[in-house]
Design an enzyme around this catalytic site. Structure first.
Site, PDB file in Angstrom:
ATOM      1  N   LYS A  84       0.690  -1.088  -0.013  1.00 44.77           N
ATOM      2  CA  LYS A  84      -0.020   0.013   0.113  1.00 44.77           C
ATOM      3  C   LYS A  84       1.034   1.162   0.139  1.00 44.77           C
ATOM      4  CE  LYS A  84      -4.509   0.902   2.327  1.00 44.77           C
ATOM      5  NZ  LYS A  84      -4.994   0.769   3.556  1.00 44.77           N
TER       6      LYS A  84
HETATM    7  O1  G3P Z   1      -9.229   2.086   4.171  1.00 42.79           O
HETATM    8  C1  G3P Z   1      -8.956   3.011   4.889  1.00 42.79           C
HETATM    9  C2  G3P Z   1      -9.456   3.545   6.138  1.00 42.79           C
HETATM   10  O2  G3P Z   1      -8.870   2.762   6.990  1.00 42.79           O
HETATM   11  C3  G3P Z   1      -9.678   4.826   6.700  1.00 42.79           C
HETATM   12  O3  G3P Z   1     -10.904   5.019   7.192  1.00 42.79           O
HETATM   13  O4  G3P Z   1     -12.546   5.907   8.730  1.00 42.79           O
HETATM   14  O5  G3P Z   1     -10.220   6.330   9.005  1.00 42.79           O
HETATM   15  O6  G3P Z   1     -11.421   7.340   7.203  1.00 42.79           O
HETATM   16  P1  G3P Z   1     -11.257   6.265   8.181  1.00 42.79           P
END
Ligand code: G3P
Length: 233
Positions: A84
């Site tokens: 990633k």
């Molecule tokens: O896949 C990316 C994710 O982990 C980010 O999620 O909720 O932190 O924006 P969030």
């Protein structure tokens, strides 16, 4: 559509894998920070024993050489590791170098269709627009998913659009309808997708009616025959 679990929690991954609906896993430094007692390498190795689907491992370095070093290290952990890499100028260079080496990448922190287009051209296998974080700033994250999915199909890139930063079940439905190839979900969203108040109410009602029927039958018949009646049905 493929569904990935967005977590580094081994128990959550085991649970969803047992349901038979797990296509892969995405991790990041924030998700790893919520685990304890294992190194990132150990967590990744364990996850790769649970799923044979793509498992995203995120680089921390911001320079090309550092990204290449970390990514090549991750790629040696298991065949299904996907490196990633954040969207950036150095990230694009690293993605193209990984592609030349046959190492799959997931370009993360995408917030526009143009960023996704660049990542696809550089050779990223997965393109991860962050839907929830766009919604957080009063934009519509699903527009990026729809635009990028159309671009990928129209111009026949090999990359897949992965809806990330998914916050609730409606995001999953909308991403599926917008043409995303994959969505990565927190464990809680997987659980929310399983349940519906009418399903849960229906299960409770069936149980209640079953018990009532058994009691009524037991009251009418000699002991043991109610059980026999169930076996026949
Ligand atoms: O896949 C990316 C994710 O982990 C980010 O999620 O909720 O932190 O924006 P969030």
């Amino acid at each position: 559509m493929k569904l990935f679990l967005d977590t580094a929690d081994i128990n959550e991954i085991r649970t969803v894998a047992r349901w038979g609906v797990l296509d892969g896993v995405t991790t990041n430094p924030t998700l790893f920070a919520r685990t304890s007692g294992m190194t990132y390498d150990e967590v990744l190795a364990e996850i790769c024993t649970i799923t044979s689907g793509p498992v995203s491992a995120e680089v921390i370095a911001e320079d090309v050489d550092g990204m290449l070093k970390e990514g090549r290290h991750f790629a040696r952990i298991a065949d299904n590791i996907v490196v990633k890499v954040p969207m950036s100028e150095t990230g694009l260079e690293a993605i193209s170098r990984f592609a030349a080496d046959g190492i799959r990448t997931n370009c993360t922190l995408i917030f526009s269709a143009n960023q996704g287009l660049l990542a696809a051209k550089a050779g990223a296998s997965l393109l991860s627009p962050f839907v929830g974080r766009l919604d957080d700033i009063n934009e519509d994250g699903m527009i990026v998913i729809r635009e990028l999915a159309d671009i990928i199909r129209f111009h026949e890139y090999d990359s897949e659009v992965l809806a990330a930063s998914v916050r609730h079940p409606r995001h999953v439905t909308d991403a599926a309808l917008a043409g995303a190839h994959v969505a990565t979900l927190p464990y809680k969203v997987f659980q929310q997708m399983v349940h519906h108040p009418l399903t849960d109410k229906g299960i409770a009602q069936f149980r209640k009616d079953w018990e009532a029927a058994r009691e009524a039958l037991a009251a009418k018949r000699p002991s043991g025959s109610a059980k026999k009646g169930r076996a026949k049905s």
